[in-house]
Scaffold this motif. Sequence first.
Motif, short mmCIF file in Angstrom:
data_model
loop_
_atom_site.label_atom_id
_atom_site.label_comp_id
_atom_site.label_asym_id
_atom_site.label_seq_id
_atom_site.Cartn_x
_atom_site.Cartn_y
_atom_site.Cartn_z
N PRO A 1 0.80 -1.23 0.00
CA PRO A 1 0.00 0.00 0.00
C PRO A 1 0.83 1.28 0.00
O PRO A 1 0.40 2.30 -0.56
CB PRO A 1 -0.82 -0.10 1.29
CG PRO A 1 -0.87 -1.55 1.61
CD PRO A 1 0.42 -2.13 1.09
N GLY B 1 -8.59 1.52 0.52
CA GLY B 1 -8.33 0.26 -0.16
C GLY B 1 -9.50 -0.12 -1.04
O GLY B 1 -10.66 0.20 -0.74
N ILE C 1 -4.86 1.97 5.87
CA ILE C 1 -4.82 2.36 4.46
C ILE C 1 -5.82 3.49 4.18
O ILE C 1 -5.67 4.26 3.24
CB ILE C 1 -5.07 1.14 3.54
CG1 ILE C 1 -4.59 1.40 2.14
CG2 ILE C 1 -6.52 0.74 3.55
CD1 ILE C 1 -4.57 0.15 1.29
#
Length: 177
Positions: free
Chosen positions: A65, A88, A115
């Motif tokens: 990520p 995400g 994320i």
Amino acid sequence: MTGILGAVLAGGRSSRFGSDKAAARLGGWTLAELSSDVIAPHVDEVVLIGREHGVPDLPRDGLGPLGGIAAALDYAATHGYRCVMTIGCDMPVVPPVVIEALLRRAPAYCLDAPILGVWPAALGAHLLSYLEVTAERSVMGWARSIGALPVAADGPVPNVNTPQDLARLADSLLVES
């Protein structure tokens, strides 16, 4: 105009899912489309990161990520955005209160799903440097290194990692309807 770019991170291998989870469907929509819809009301533009027809990870593929966040920060800086909201592709449902809390505290990340965060575009060079000098690929580790504020969600933030996660989410959404 908010000055915020939305970025759906979709470059992972989907190894636990067994197929491309960004393209997996929930209620007739792909997970990537649903994740985009989660952040779209809060940003000026949404881009897909890490996909064939999207923005490629930086400085290269395979960094997880953080490579996607680096690409989003670079895109934002070169297109005149002041911040990036990342999510995400496997996060099709996020309570709006979490999004709003993140926007008030940038840089900030969701403690339950790091994320999901809001990052100043000016941090792009810092992240690229971080990726070159450290082996740690944790979003939370980088977030701590820049002093980003953790934001706790009041409830679970669904994250689809397996087909079973997707089935459970679909069942829970049917129950809520």
